[in-house]
Design an enzyme around this catalytic site. Structure first.
Site, PDB file in Angstrom:
ATOM      1  N   LEU A  61       0.861  -1.181   0.000  1.00 11.94           N
ATOM      2  CA  LEU A  61       0.000   0.000   0.000  1.00 11.94           C
ATOM      3  C   LEU A  61       0.894   1.226   0.000  1.00 11.94           C
ATOM      4  CD1 LEU A  61      -2.842   1.310   0.410  1.00 11.94           C
ATOM      5  CD2 LEU A  61      -2.462   1.096   2.868  1.00 11.94           C
ATOM      6  N   GLY A 102       6.552  -1.918   6.514  1.00 13.63           N
ATOM      7  CA  GLY A 102       7.272  -1.157   5.483  1.00 13.63           C
ATOM      8  C   GLY A 102       6.745   0.273   5.412  1.00 13.63           C
ATOM      9  N   TYR A 145      -3.708 -19.414  11.996  1.00 14.71           N
ATOM     10  CA  TYR A 145      -3.843 -18.152  12.733  1.00 14.71           C
ATOM     11  C   TYR A 145      -2.685 -17.984  13.724  1.00 14.71           C
ATOM     12  CZ  TYR A 145      -6.172 -14.463  15.471  1.00 14.71           C
ATOM     13  OH  TYR A 145      -6.505 -13.298  16.117  1.00 14.71           O
ATOM     14  N   THR A 175     -12.281 -10.948  23.315  1.00 11.18           N
ATOM     15  CA  THR A 175     -12.901  -9.622  23.450  1.00 11.18           C
ATOM     16  C   THR A 175     -14.291  -9.675  22.826  1.00 11.18           C
ATOM     17  OG1 THR A 175     -10.741  -8.573  23.404  1.00 11.18           O
ATOM     18  CG2 THR A 175     -12.602  -7.178  22.807  1.00 11.18           C
ATOM     19  N   ARG A 186     -17.981 -17.422  16.953  1.00 11.96           N
ATOM     20  CA  ARG A 186     -17.435 -17.392  18.316  1.00 11.96           C
ATOM     21  C   ARG A 186     -18.526 -17.745  19.314  1.00 11.96           C
ATOM     22  NH1 ARG A 186     -14.595 -12.207  16.683  1.00 11.96           N
ATOM     23  NH2 ARG A 186     -12.375 -12.620  16.867  1.00 11.96           N
TER      24      ARG A 186
HETATM   25  N1  UDP Z   1     -17.565 -22.759  21.938  1.00 12.60           N
HETATM   26  C1  UDP Z   1     -18.712 -23.437  22.292  1.00 12.60           C
HETATM   27  N2  UDP Z   1     -19.812 -23.297  21.506  1.00 12.60           N
HETATM   28  C2  UDP Z   1     -19.844 -22.507  20.407  1.00 12.60           C
HETATM   29  C3  UDP Z   1     -18.680 -21.801  20.052  1.00 12.60           C
HETATM   30  C4  UDP Z   1     -17.550 -21.979  20.833  1.00 12.60           C
HETATM   31  O1  UDP Z   1     -18.747 -24.175  23.290  1.00 12.60           O
HETATM   32  O2  UDP Z   1     -20.907 -22.419  19.765  1.00 12.60           O
HETATM   33  C5  UDP Z   1     -16.374 -22.892  22.788  1.00 12.60           C
HETATM   34  C6  UDP Z   1     -15.098 -23.229  22.031  1.00 12.60           C
HETATM   35  O3  UDP Z   1     -14.954 -24.629  21.905  1.00 12.60           O
HETATM   36  C7  UDP Z   1     -14.053 -22.612  22.916  1.00 12.60           C
HETATM   37  C8  UDP Z   1     -14.743 -21.399  23.543  1.00 12.60           C
HETATM   38  O4  UDP Z   1     -16.140 -21.650  23.391  1.00 12.60           O
HETATM   39  O5  UDP Z   1     -13.667 -23.490  23.935  1.00 12.60           O
HETATM   40  C9  UDP Z   1     -14.398 -20.081  22.888  1.00 12.60           C
HETATM   41  O6  UDP Z   1     -14.519 -20.247  21.515  1.00 12.60           O
HETATM   42  P1  UDP Z   1     -14.425 -19.053  20.490  1.00 12.60           P
HETATM   43  O7  UDP Z   1     -14.697 -19.599  19.142  1.00 12.60           O
HETATM   44  O8  UDP Z   1     -15.270 -17.917  20.948  1.00 12.60           O
HETATM   45  O9  UDP Z   1     -12.933 -18.506  20.562  1.00 12.60           O
HETATM   46  P2  UDP Z   1     -11.511 -19.086  21.027  1.00 12.60           P
HETATM   47  O10 UDP Z   1     -11.330 -18.558  22.397  1.00 12.60           O
HETATM   48  O11 UDP Z   1     -11.533 -20.595  21.007  1.00 12.60           O
HETATM   49  O12 UDP Z   1     -10.577 -18.519  20.048  1.00 12.60           O
END
Ligand code: UDP
Length: 314
Positions: A61, A102, A145, A175, A186
Site C-alpha cells: 500500500l 514497510g 492463525y 474480546t 465465536r
Molecule cells: N464454543 C462453544 N460453543 C460454540 C462456540 C464456541 O462451546 O458455539 C467454545 C469453544 O470450543 C471454545 C470457547 O467456546 O472453547 C471459545 O470459543 P471461540 O470460538 O469464541 O474462541 P476461542 O477462544 O476458542 O478462540
C-alpha cells in the site's frame, strides 16, 4: 495526527476508528471487507477526518502524505473465519504485516501490532504471562492463525531491531461487544443468537474449558494508552475474570431470559482448555485494568444482538 488502521472495518478495528477520531486524529481505515463490514463504519463516513480505502494489506500500500500511527488489526480472527480463510489469514499475518511495517518505516510512524492470546496455543502455564513461549500445533487447524501471528510478532521485532521502527505488540485475549458478527462462530455470538431465537446452545466438549472475556471499550482504552508509551515487548490485554464455557452459557440464558437447552457437540481440535491473561505488565506500564464487568458488558452486547436477531427475522 494521521492514524492508519488496517482491519478498520472489523469488530475491534471499527471501535478503534471511533476512538481515534474522538481523540482528534485523522483516521484512514484500510480493509478488504472479507470479514469486516461497511456497516461497522457507516456512521463515521460523514466525518471529514475519516477516510476508507478498500484494500488488502497483503498487497503493498502506497500512501501520500505523512502517517503518524499505524495500527495493524487486519486478520480473520474467529476460529470459524480463519478455517474458512486459512491462506488469507497466513498472508495477512506475514505479507500484510511486512507491508504495514514497510509503510511505518517510510513514514517514520509509530506501529502497533494486534497479536493474540493464540500465540500461547493450548497453554501449559496458567494464567498466561508474556514471557511464556506457548504450546502451538503448527500443523493443526488453528495453526494458520497462531503461526501467522507468531510470525507477525517476529517480523515486528525484526523491524524494530534492524530498522529502528517504533513498534508495539499487544496480545488480545477474548474480546466482545457490539459489532461482533452474529455468524462469526465465536461462543458469544453463537450463544446469544441461539438464546434469542430459542434454539439450543451449542456447547463444545463438556464446557469445562475456560475463557476470560474483555469488553471492547476496555481493550480500546488499553490500546490508546500503549500507543503513548515507548515499549516494544508484547503486552497482554484482556480481562482476567475467568469463566467456564458452561457457566458462561448459563449466564447468557439468565440474562436473556431464555429457556434454551444445551446441545453438546465435540470439542474442536486444539481448542485451548484454559485461557486467562496475567495483566501485571499492562497494570504496571499503563495503569490499566478492565473496568466493565461481565454482567454489564453482556447486557450491553445483548441489546445489540437483540436488534440483529430482530433484523434477521424481517
Ligand atoms: N464454543 C462453544 N460453543 C460454540 C462456540 C464456541 O462451546 O458455539 C467454545 C469453544 O470450543 C471454545 C470457547 O467456546 O472453547 C471459545 O470459543 P471461540 O470460538 O469464541 O474462541 P476461542 O477462544 O476458542 O478462540
Amino acid at each position: 495526527m494521521r492514524t492508519l488502521i488496517t482491519g478498520g472495518a472489523g469488530f475491534i478495528g471499527s471501535h478503534l476508528c471511533e476512538r481515534f477520531l474522538e481523540m482528534g486524529h485523522i483516521v484512514i481505515c484500510v480493509d478488504n471487507l472479507i470479514t469486516g463490514a461497511l456497516s461497522n463504519i457507516e456512521h463515521l463516513r460523514t466525518n471529514d477526518r475519516f477516510a476508507f480505502i478498500r484494500h488488502d494489506i497483503s498487497h503493498p500500500l502506497e500512501m501520500d502524505g505523512p502517517i503518524d500511527i499505524i495500527l495493524h488489526f487486519a486478520s480473520p480472527a474467529s476460529p470459524v473465519d480463519y478455517l474458512q480463510f486459512p491462506i488469507q489469514t497466513l498472508k495477512v499475518g506475514s505479507l500484510g504485516t511486512h507491508n504495514a511495517l514497510g509503510l511505518a518505516k517510510v513514514k517514520n510512524a509509530r506501529y502497533l501490532l494486534a497479536s493474540t492470546s493464540e500465540v500461547y496455543g493450548d497453554p501449559e502455564v496458567h494464567p498466561q504471562r508474556e514471557d511464556y513461549w506457548g504450546n502451538v500445533n503448527s500443523v493443526g487447524v488453528r495453526g494458520c492463525y497462531d503461526e501467522s501471528k507468531r510470525f507477525a510478532e517476529a517480523m515486528t521485532m525484526a523491524y524494530h531491531r534492524f530498522h529502528g521502527v517504533d513498534t508495539r505488540i499487544i496480545r488480545i485475549f477474548n474480546t466482545y461487544g457490539p459489532r461482533m458478527r452474529l455468524d462469526d462462530g465465536r461462543v458469544l455470538p453463537n450463544f446469544m443468537g441461539q438464546a434469542l431465537r430459542g434454539e439450543p446452545l451449542t456447547v463444545y466438549g463438556d464446557g469445562s474449558q475456560t475463557r476470560s472475556f474483555c469488553y471492547v471499550d476496555d481493550l480500546v482504552e488499553g490500546i490508546a494508552r500503549l500507543i503513548l508509551k515507548t515499549f516494544h515487548d508484547p503486552v497482554n490485554l484482556g480481562n482476567p475474570d475467568e469463566v467456564t464455557i458452561l457457566e458462561f452459557a448459563h449466564e447468557i440464558l439468565k440474562l436473556s431470559g431464555s429457556a434454551s437447552a444445551f446441545d453438546y457437540r465435540p470439542l474442536p481440535q486444539d481448542d485451548p482448555k484454559l485461557r486467562k491473561p496475567d495483566i501485571g505488565r499492562a497494570r504496571e506500564l499503563l495503569g490499566w485494568e478492565p473496568k466493565v464487568d461481565r454482567h454489564e458488558g453482556l447486557e450491553r452486547t445483548l441489546a445489540y444482538f437483540q436488534k440483529k436477531v430482530a433484523q434477521q427475522r424481517k
